[in-house]
Design an enzyme around this catalytic site. Structure first.
Site, PDB file in Angstrom:
ATOM      1  N   ARG A  12       0.838  -1.206   0.000  1.00 50.10           N
ATOM      2  CA  ARG A  12       0.000   0.000   0.000  1.00 50.10           C
ATOM      3  C   ARG A  12       0.871   1.253   0.000  1.00 50.10           C
ATOM      4  NH1 ARG A  12      -3.475  -0.584  -2.697  1.00 50.10           N
ATOM      5  NH2 ARG A  12      -4.301   1.384  -1.969  1.00 50.10           N
ATOM      6  N   HIS A  70     -12.931  -2.279   5.215  1.00 46.19           N
ATOM      7  CA  HIS A  70     -13.041  -1.516   3.976  1.00 46.19           C
ATOM      8  C   HIS A  70     -12.607  -2.307   2.742  1.00 46.19           C
ATOM      9  CE1 HIS A  70     -13.444   2.198   1.734  1.00 46.19           C
ATOM     10  NE2 HIS A  70     -12.225   2.050   1.245  1.00 46.19           N
ATOM     11  N   TRP A  71     -11.758  -3.282   2.930  1.00 46.18           N
ATOM     12  CA  TRP A  71     -11.187  -4.015   1.792  1.00 46.18           C
ATOM     13  C   TRP A  71     -11.793  -5.405   1.666  1.00 46.18           C
ATOM     14  CZ3 TRP A  71      -5.543  -2.484   3.317  1.00 46.18           C
ATOM     15  CH2 TRP A  71      -5.270  -1.204   2.820  1.00 46.18           C
TER      16      TRP A  71
END
Length: 124
Positions: A24, A100-101
């Site tokens: 990320r 969220h992922w």
């Protein structure tokens, strides 16, 4: 980046790995304009700008699949409930124990849902 990844994931112990944090970080550094947009948007209510006028949602004419983690700490799942209620031919899959992922934390299910949707949803 580790703190951000921990916010994104429901299961921090399993998914907030050094490898994911590095990936990320590398992705953010590769596109500094995205990071700049994010930081500049914070005073305006970011990280989520309004991308579309809400009154246009009912005019969407294509089948729409929404996948949302119930435990998302970035975007509340009620946002997807609003989209579900506003987009005429939409469906929502709400995943428990998911941040969220969804595509990372529930990769197999996410891929199966998207593949099934693409293969079996007639387009207009």
């Amino acid at each position: 980046m580790r703190r951000l990844v921990e916010i994104m994931c429901f299961d921090k112990a399993r998914f907030a790995t050094p490898e994911l944090c590095r990936a990320r970080s590398d992705a953010a550094l590769a596109r500094p304009e995205h990071l700049r947009n994010y930081v500049e948007g914070l005073p305006k209510g970011a990280p989520l700008p309004i991308w579309v006028k809400p009154e246009l949602l009912p005019t969407i004419q294509v089948p729409t699949l929404l996948i949302h983690g119930r435990d998302d700490r970035v975007v509340p799942f009620e946002s997807s409930l609003y989209l579900l209620a506003s987009i005429p031919d939409s469906r929502l899959v709400l995943l428990n124990r998911c941040g969220h992922w969804a595509m990372i934390e529930h990769a197999d299910e996410f891929n199966r849902l998207v593949t099934d949707f693409l293969r079996n949803t007639p387009t207009r």
